[in-house]
Scaffold this motif. Structure first.
Motif, PDB file in Angstrom:
ATOM      1  N   ARG A   1       0.841  -1.212   0.000  1.00 26.71           N
ATOM      2  CA  ARG A   1       0.000   0.000   0.000  1.00 26.71           C
ATOM      3  C   ARG A   1       0.874   1.259   0.000  1.00 26.71           C
ATOM      4  O   ARG A   1       0.550   2.248  -0.673  1.00 26.71           O
ATOM      5  CB  ARG A   1      -0.938   0.009   1.210  1.00 26.71           C
ATOM      6  CG  ARG A   1      -1.927   1.165   1.185  1.00 26.71           C
ATOM      7  CD  ARG A   1      -3.002   1.022   2.257  1.00 26.71           C
ATOM      8  NE  ARG A   1      -4.046   1.997   2.056  1.00 26.71           N
ATOM      9  CZ  ARG A   1      -4.040   3.224   2.569  1.00 26.71           C
ATOM     10  NH1 ARG A   1      -3.021   3.618   3.341  1.00 26.71           N
ATOM     11  NH2 ARG A   1      -5.040   4.064   2.331  1.00 26.71           N
TER      12      ARG A   1
ATOM     13  N   PRO B   1      -7.174   8.488  -6.989  1.00 30.06           N
ATOM     14  CA  PRO B   1      -7.293   9.291  -5.766  1.00 30.06           C
ATOM     15  C   PRO B   1      -6.726   8.540  -4.563  1.00 30.06           C
ATOM     16  O   PRO B   1      -6.861   7.319  -4.469  1.00 30.06           O
ATOM     17  CB  PRO B   1      -8.808   9.504  -5.614  1.00 30.06           C
ATOM     18  CG  PRO B   1      -9.369   9.240  -6.969  1.00 30.06           C
ATOM     19  CD  PRO B   1      -8.491   8.218  -7.597  1.00 30.06           C
ATOM     20  N   VAL B   2      -6.102   9.253  -3.659  1.00 28.21           N
ATOM     21  CA  VAL B   2      -5.496   8.626  -2.482  1.00 28.21           C
ATOM     22  C   VAL B   2      -6.513   7.815  -1.691  1.00 28.21           C
ATOM     23  O   VAL B   2      -6.206   6.702  -1.216  1.00 28.21           O
ATOM     24  CB  VAL B   2      -4.863   9.706  -1.576  1.00 28.21           C
ATOM     25  CG1 VAL B   2      -4.451   9.107  -0.241  1.00 28.21           C
ATOM     26  CG2 VAL B   2      -3.679  10.357  -2.261  1.00 28.21           C
ATOM     27  N   GLU B   3      -7.731   8.335  -1.580  1.00 26.27           N
ATOM     28  CA  GLU B   3      -8.732   7.641  -0.759  1.00 26.27           C
ATOM     29  C   GLU B   3      -9.176   6.316  -1.381  1.00 26.27           C
ATOM     30  O   GLU B   3      -9.842   5.505  -0.717  1.00 26.27           O
ATOM     31  CB  GLU B   3      -9.952   8.537  -0.520  1.00 26.27           C
ATOM     32  CG  GLU B   3     -10.666   8.996  -1.783  1.00 26.27           C
ATOM     33  CD  GLU B   3     -10.090  10.304  -2.328  1.00 26.27           C
ATOM     34  OE1 GLU B   3     -10.774  10.940  -3.149  1.00 26.27           O
ATOM     35  OE2 GLU B   3      -8.969  10.676  -1.915  1.00 26.27           O
ATOM     36  N   GLU B   4      -8.850   6.071  -2.625  1.00 29.74           N
ATOM     37  CA  GLU B   4      -9.234   4.813  -3.276  1.00 29.74           C
ATOM     38  C   GLU B   4      -8.106   3.789  -3.294  1.00 29.74           C
ATOM     39  O   GLU B   4      -8.220   2.742  -3.922  1.00 29.74           O
ATOM     40  CB  GLU B   4      -9.730   5.080  -4.702  1.00 29.74           C
ATOM     41  CG  GLU B   4     -11.051   5.833  -4.737  1.00 29.74           C
ATOM     42  CD  GLU B   4     -11.696   5.805  -6.117  1.00 29.74           C
ATOM     43  OE1 GLU B   4     -11.379   4.893  -6.903  1.00 29.74           O
ATOM     44  OE2 GLU B   4     -12.518   6.693  -6.391  1.00 29.74           O
TER      45      GLU B   4
END
Length: 558
Positions: free
Chosen positions: A11, A26-29
């Motif tokens: 990750r 996107p970072v959140e995904e």
């Protein structure tokens, strides 16, 4: 490196690729990747399909994304090599030192290794056994005791708050039949046609009579039928249930709550449940009876809750009981039921939905199949106290608690099983519980021998010394344990732990034959001996942890 550490490292690589613009996401995904053992050990230590999962979102194809990640993963500390395979799998091989660190992780974690927080915050009401208090626990009840208690241990190991519950059926005709059977035994009469036989009936009747006389009350057998039946009902049920509790306790299956069915009717719980459903528009009055519209939720017909004569139908207690469980804080109510209850699933799930809950989430029903006891290939009927049925007490008396629990828990609940008394009584590798327990005893013997030869973990640990194929295979087996526990909990399948333990025992026996923890002759103790003692002790810990989840002992010697 543990699988969790590797997943976090992958990750971090993904986040770095997002940060430098090479991965359009996107970072959140960016998820925590799933890391698994490849089907073939030739493909490496670990594999991930993260490129296949993210490629579409990132506007590329899986193979191209895998190729992008390849050099970054290969550069991670502890990674020996990375290979892109098939449509976009990433196969990862760890160096010996990184792989070997798992042995230290397990030994230092001790009893905590394998535990996780996958169910943290969840409150589970797990109901099992729940046999009528009219006789000893039979073989089917013994299976639910082993399975239910094992599941409770596994769910707890995954962070859930578990209430072990026994539903005490003390309301209805079966209790009347039991009381009449006791009275007949006390009077020396034949068992009623619909009554209960077995010598335990005479034993309980004699105890009730002796207790009454000791309290300076008349012998109940001499009272009028109604009065006598009531005495035997009140005292006989308590004595029988005390005996059931004692049997289960001896089987290492204790309960947090014994819930009395009768309390649902005397406390007004049935009326409250019906009123809650009425408020939700789920109740109809027709033909002089009160109905729950379960057909709105897929049941084959609506169900009567209050009959036209004003008495509660049996299903009314089920409705009230479920609401009571939820009212006590259960996020999930799990029922372990026998095969004869299969027809209940539709109405129970419909009732769950009628309360506004989600079937399969807030209510889960596990159906178990029958158990047959065999000897020399023939069914066994050996109960002295209960007549024709085989009891939990019979099974434990024949093979012991460990063998009985393990044999009942190692099979999937939905499969019918034959328990071979000869096999479970033998000290043979064909006996599954012996095979696993012997592996644990062997690890302890190896540790004792190591101490005699001055091989000690205190000498330090060089994980790179675990460099043989046998070491690698055993480390691979050990690394699977946390995932097995989490999977067993999520799928409600306790047998996965037992089958894993048998695989680990097999890997250990192979390793034992291929390597040495103690030096030969006058050879000096080297880093390999010490490292393999760490690995030996790691296996010992995982076997003990796994057996504990099944309520089975891990012997030091056999």
């Amino acid at each position: 490196m543990t699988p969790e550490e590797l997943a976090n490292a992958i990750r971090t690589v993904l986040l770095a690729a997002v940060g430098d613009g090479t991965l359009n996401l996107p970072v959140e995904e960016v998820p925590l990747p799933k890391v698994e053992r490849p089907r073939s050990r030739e493909h490496g230590d670990w594999a991930t399909n993260v490129a296949m999962r993210l490629a579409k979102k990132a506007g590329t194809n899986p193979r191209a994304l895998a190729e992008l990640l390849h050099p970054r993963l290969a550069a991670l500390d502890g990674v020996a090599s990375v290979e892109v395979a098939g449509p976009g799998f990433l196969n990862i091989r760890l160096d010996a030192a990184s792989a070997g660190e798992l042995a230290r992780t397990i030994v230092q974690a001790g009893e905590a290794y394998g535990r996780n927080d996958s169910l943290a915050g969840q409150s589970v009401n797990l109901e099992y056994v729940s046999a009528n208090p009219t006789g000893p626990v039979h073989l089917g009840g013994a299976r639910w005791a082993a399975v239910g208690d094992s599941l409770a241990r596994i769910l707890t190991a995954c962070g859930a708050r578990v209430t072990r519950e026994y539903y005490f059926n003390d309301h209805g005709t079966q209790i009347d039949r039991f009381a009449r059977s006791l009275l007949a035994a006390a009077r020396g009469e034949d068992t009623p046609e619909d009554g209960y036989g077995g010598s335990y009936i005479a034993e309980i009747a004699a105890t009730v009579t002796a207790d009454e006389l000791a309290a300076s009350r008349p012998a109940p057998a001499g009272l009028p039928d109604d009065e006598a039946t009531e005495v035997f009902r009140a005292r006989g049920v308590d004595l029988m249930f005390d005996a059931v509790k004692a049997e289960l306790h001896a089987f290492r299956s204790d309960f947090d709550t014994f819930f009395h069915e009768d309390s649902l009717h005397t406390s007004g719980a049935v009326s409250r449940a019906i009123e809650r459903l009425r408020e939700r528009g789920m109740i109809e009055e027709r033909d002089g009876a009160t109905w729950l519209r379960t057909t709105d939720f897929g049941d084959d017909k609506d169900r009567v809750l209050i009959k036209s004569d004003g008495n509660a139908a049996y299903f009314a207690a089920d409705v009230a009981y479920y609401l009571d469980k939820r009212s006590r804080g259960a996020d999930c109510a799990i029922y372990l039921l026998g095969a004869d209850h299969h027809g209940y699933i539709g109405r129970m799930m419909a009732m769950c939905a009628a309360f506004g809950d989600e079937p399969g989430v807030n209510m889960q029903i596990l159906i178990g199949q029958l158990v047959n006891l065999v000897k020399d290939g023939e069914p066994v009927r050996m109960s002295k106290r209960a007549g024709t049925i085989v009891t939990l007490e019979d099974l434990v008396g024949a093979v012991g608690v460990d063998a009985a629990r393990y044999s009942l828990a190692r099979a999937s609940m939905d499969s019918m099983i034959d328990i071979d008394l000869d096999l479970l009584s033998s000290a043979s590798n064909e006996n599954p519980v012996y095979y696993v327990q012997y592996a644990h005893a062997r690890t302890r013997n190896v540790a004792r021998n190591a101490a005699e030869h001055a091989v000690s973990r205190e000498a330090g640990f060089e994980p790179a010394a675990l460099d043989t194929p046998a070491d690698s295979a055993l480390l691979a087996a050990l690394a699977r344990f946390p995932a097995i526990v989490a999977q067993a909990a999520s799928m409600r399948e306790q047998h996965r732990v037992a089958r894993y333990l048998e695989e680990l025992a097999g890997a250990y026996h192979t390793w034992y034959a291929a390597t040495r923890v103690t030096p030969r002759g006058d050879d000096p103790v080297d880093a390999g001996h010490v490292a393999r003692l760490w690995l030996n002790d790691a296996v010992s810990q995982v076997l003990a942890n796994g057996l504990a989840l099944l309520g089975v002992s891990a012997p030091e010697r056999m």
